[in-house]
Design a protein around this motif. Structure first.
Motif, PDB file in Angstrom:
ATOM      1  N   LYS A 117      -1.516 -12.521 -10.272  1.00  0.00           N
ATOM      2  CA  LYS A 117      -1.581 -12.625  -8.810  1.00  0.00           C
ATOM      3  C   LYS A 117      -0.220 -12.379  -8.161  1.00  0.00           C
ATOM      4  N   LEU A 118       0.828 -12.885  -8.788  1.00  0.00           N
ATOM      5  CA  LEU A 118       2.175 -12.650  -8.251  1.00  0.00           C
ATOM      6  C   LEU A 118       2.510 -11.169  -8.246  1.00  0.00           C
ATOM      7  N   CYS A 119       2.219 -10.484  -9.363  1.00  0.00           N
ATOM      8  CA  CYS A 119       2.492  -9.035  -9.453  1.00  0.00           C
ATOM      9  C   CYS A 119       1.629  -8.253  -8.467  1.00  0.00           C
ATOM     10  N   LEU A 120       0.349  -8.644  -8.369  1.00  0.00           N
ATOM     11  CA  LEU A 120      -0.565  -7.969  -7.453  1.00  0.00           C
ATOM     12  C   LEU A 120      -0.121  -8.159  -6.002  1.00  0.00           C
ATOM     13  N   GLY A 121       0.316  -9.386  -5.691  1.00  0.00           N
ATOM     14  CA  GLY A 121       0.775  -9.672  -4.336  1.00  0.00           C
ATOM     15  C   GLY A 121       1.995  -8.866  -3.957  1.00  0.00           C
ATOM     16  N   MET A 122       2.971  -8.769  -4.888  1.00  0.00           N
ATOM     17  CA  MET A 122       4.174  -7.981  -4.622  1.00  0.00           C
ATOM     18  C   MET A 122       3.830  -6.521  -4.388  1.00  0.00           C
ATOM     19  N   PHE A 123       2.929  -6.003  -5.194  1.00  0.00           N
ATOM     20  CA  PHE A 123       2.553  -4.591  -5.085  1.00  0.00           C
ATOM     21  C   PHE A 123       1.820  -4.304  -3.774  1.00  0.00           C
ATOM     22  N   VAL A 124       0.793  -5.100  -3.473  1.00  0.00           N
ATOM     23  CA  VAL A 124      -0.026  -4.864  -2.272  1.00  0.00           C
ATOM     24  C   VAL A 124       0.797  -5.049  -0.997  1.00  0.00           C
ATOM     25  N   LYS A 125       1.586  -6.104  -0.943  1.00  0.00           N
ATOM     26  CA  LYS A 125       2.403  -6.346   0.253  1.00  0.00           C
ATOM     27  C   LYS A 125       3.453  -5.251   0.426  1.00  0.00           C
ATOM     28  N   GLY A 126       4.040  -4.813  -0.678  1.00  0.00           N
ATOM     29  CA  GLY A 126       5.034  -3.737  -0.616  1.00  0.00           C
ATOM     30  C   GLY A 126       4.438  -2.442  -0.087  1.00  0.00           C
ATOM     31  N   GLN A 127       3.228  -2.121  -0.564  1.00  0.00           N
ATOM     32  CA  GLN A 127       2.547  -0.918  -0.079  1.00  0.00           C
ATOM     33  C   GLN A 127       2.151  -1.066   1.386  1.00  0.00           C
ATOM     34  N   GLY A 128       1.769  -2.288   1.775  1.00  0.00           N
ATOM     35  CA  GLY A 128       1.403  -2.547   3.168  1.00  0.00           C
ATOM     36  C   GLY A 128       2.565  -2.334   4.116  1.00  0.00           C
ATOM     37  N   LYS A 129       3.741  -2.799   3.733  1.00  0.00           N
ATOM     38  CA  LYS A 129       4.935  -2.595   4.563  1.00  0.00           C
ATOM     39  C   LYS A 129       5.318  -1.117   4.606  1.00  0.00           C
ATOM     40  N   LYS A 130       5.126  -0.455   3.486  1.00  0.00           N
ATOM     41  CA  LYS A 130       5.496   0.958   3.394  1.00  0.00           C
ATOM     42  C   LYS A 130       4.696   1.802   4.375  1.00  0.00           C
ATOM     43  N   VAL A 131       3.391   1.506   4.507  1.00  0.00           N
ATOM     44  CA  VAL A 131       2.528   2.322   5.386  1.00  0.00           C
ATOM     45  C   VAL A 131       2.157   1.587   6.670  1.00  0.00           C
ATOM     46  N   GLU A 132       2.789   0.425   6.908  1.00  0.00           N
ATOM     47  CA  GLU A 132       2.552  -0.360   8.128  1.00  0.00           C
ATOM     48  C   GLU A 132       1.076  -0.713   8.296  1.00  0.00           C
ATOM     49  N   SER A 133       0.495  -1.265   7.220  1.00  0.00           N
ATOM     50  CA  SER A 133      -0.905  -1.686   7.247  1.00  0.00           C
ATOM     51  C   SER A 133      -0.984  -3.197   7.332  1.00  0.00           C
ATOM     52  N   GLN A 134      -1.479  -3.690   8.464  1.00  0.00           N
ATOM     53  CA  GLN A 134      -1.597  -5.130   8.674  1.00  0.00           C
ATOM     54  C   GLN A 134      -2.531  -5.751   7.642  1.00  0.00           C
ATOM     55  N   SER A 135      -3.604  -5.046   7.305  1.00  0.00           N
ATOM     56  CA  SER A 135      -4.588  -5.561   6.348  1.00  0.00           C
ATOM     57  C   SER A 135      -3.991  -5.710   4.948  1.00  0.00           C
ATOM     58  N   LEU A 136      -3.235  -4.696   4.516  1.00  0.00           N
ATOM     59  CA  LEU A 136      -2.627  -4.775   3.184  1.00  0.00           C
ATOM     60  C   LEU A 136      -1.562  -5.862   3.118  1.00  0.00           C
ATOM     61  N   ILE A 137      -0.766  -5.977   4.175  1.00  0.00           N
ATOM     62  CA  ILE A 137       0.262  -7.023   4.198  1.00  0.00           C
ATOM     63  C   ILE A 137      -0.384  -8.396   4.114  1.00  0.00           C
ATOM     64  N   ALA A 138      -1.491  -8.568   4.851  1.00  0.00           N
ATOM     65  CA  ALA A 138      -2.208  -9.844   4.825  1.00  0.00           C
ATOM     66  C   ALA A 138      -2.768 -10.120   3.434  1.00  0.00           C
ATOM     67  N   SER A 139      -3.327  -9.091   2.789  1.00  0.00           N
ATOM     68  CA  SER A 139      -3.880  -9.251   1.442  1.00  0.00           C
ATOM     69  C   SER A 139      -2.794  -9.593   0.434  1.00  0.00           C
TER      70      SER A 139
END
Length: 368
Positions: free
Chosen positions: A130-152
């Motif tokens: 979960k920690l690795c998944l969270g870092m990856f998803v949040k990082g991708q969310g910030k990269k593409v400015e996706s509110q949904s991904l950052i929240a996930s």
């Protein structure tokens, strides 16, 4: 267009990875929870399943938000991404309420639990995933400015903390034989609810309309002021119709001697430059300035001196003096008594310059 397509691919790919990761965790946690009759582990599995479902909604929302504008929706469908965030938040809140009810029932009817070291190892592994998944998803969310991904991504980090609490309950049961499942389940439910409320607030704020990012507005004003003939940039207003579409306006100050032809050329250049460099569709308004008039400069200094006594006034700009009148804008706080401030400032200016009529337009503070 290419940027939008790439952004969509990143969001969908990241969401699919999130779905796969969460479903694997659901399988492991549900199996361990059912074998051990552990409500906290089962609830943790349910939370992972809701995360997987949220990723599916993110994919659907991303696809819909990238639909082209039409006659009914000329600004596009970008705000569907914000609706997606709100939907995810509601799912999380429903899961939290359901978890709380089941946990309270477990407190009064605890039952027998059969935890094992193997189960504890599975939960420990789930925390790392979960920690690795969270870092990856949040990082991708910030990269593409996706509110949904950052929240996930944020929710995934939070899930890791919840799983850590579950691991504590398992260890307590193995060492001391004490069943704290129900109580821990209530705590987990509260944490889930908190995460849901935060995501809901952010999604609703975006739908309602929030103040533009100060770095973005500063960059825009700096870009506008690089154009020859622009003396200042004010009144930036930006409306977001999704992460990839911003429409707004800005006022530029120019010498009052500029011809209509020169102003037309300037505003066209500014509009094109802002769109090319920032992707923002901007409308340019004009403030005329007669800075060579000594009385004009004197009046501006007097106004700035007067408004120092009014903490609700942020700024004066757009000053222009005619033969027997002067007009300017005051940027005032939303909750301030604007009419009283206007009348008092006008009265003080007329006392100093009785042969002039003063006209004030009130601007609101839409940016920092």
């Amino acid at each position: 267009m290419e940027k939008t397509v790439n952004r969509e691919k990143v969001i969908i790919r990241t969401s699919i990875i999130g779905i796969i990761g969460n479903l694997i965790l659901v399988g492991f946690k549900a199996t361990v929870g059912l074998i051990a009759n552990s409500i906290s582990i089962i609830l943790d599995a349910v939370n992972n399943f809701s995360d997987a479902f949220s990723s599916i909604i993110t994919i659907i929302g991303t696809k819909l938000s990238n639909k082209k504008p039409d006659d009914q929706h000329p600004y596009g469908y970008g705000r569907i991404e914000y609706i997606t965030s709100v939907t995810i938040a509601l799912i999380i809140l429903v899961a939290a309420v359901t978890s709380a009810i089941e946990s309270v029932q477990k407190i009064f009817n605890p039952g027998e639990t059969e935890h094992s070291i193997a189960g504890a190892i599975v939960i420990g592994g789930a925390i790392l995933v979960k920690l690795c998944l969270g870092m990856f998803v949040k990082g991708q969310g910030k990269k593409v400015e996706s509110q949904s991904l950052i929240a996930s991504g944020s929710d995934a980090f939070f899930d890791a903390i919840i799983s850590a609490g579950t691991l504590v309950a398992v260890i307590v049961s193995l060492i001391w034989g004490i069943n704290i499942e129900g109580y821990l389940g209530v705590v987990i439910s509260l944490f889930i609810a908190k995460a849901g409320i935060e995501i809901l607030k952010e999604g609703l704020s975006s739908l309602i309309g929030t103040k533009a990012d100060v770095e973005l507005t500063d960059k825009l004003k700096a870009l506008v002021k690089t154009h020859k003939g622009v003396l200042g940039a004010y009144d930036v207003i930006l409306h977001s119709y999704g992460p990839n579409k911003i429409i707004g306006s800005v006022h530029v100050e120019v010498e009052d001697g500029m011809s209509a032809r020169e102003i037309h050329a300037l505003t066209h250049e500014v509009t094109e430059d802002v769109y090319h460099n920032m992707g923002i569709i901007i409308t340019v308004g004009i403030y005329a300035s007669n800075t060579t008039d000594p009385l004009c400069l004197e009046m501006q200094n007097k106004i700035r001196e007067i408004i120092k006594d009014y903490p609700d006034v942020f700024q004066m700009h757009g000053f222009y003096k005619g033969e027997d009148f002067a007009m300017f804008d005051l940027v005032i706080k939303f909750k301030a008594d604007t009419e009283t401030i206007k009348s008092e400032v006008i009265k003080k200016m007329e006392e100093n310059y009785p042969s002039y009529k003063f006209i004030i337009s009130v601007d609101s503070k839409y940016t920092d």
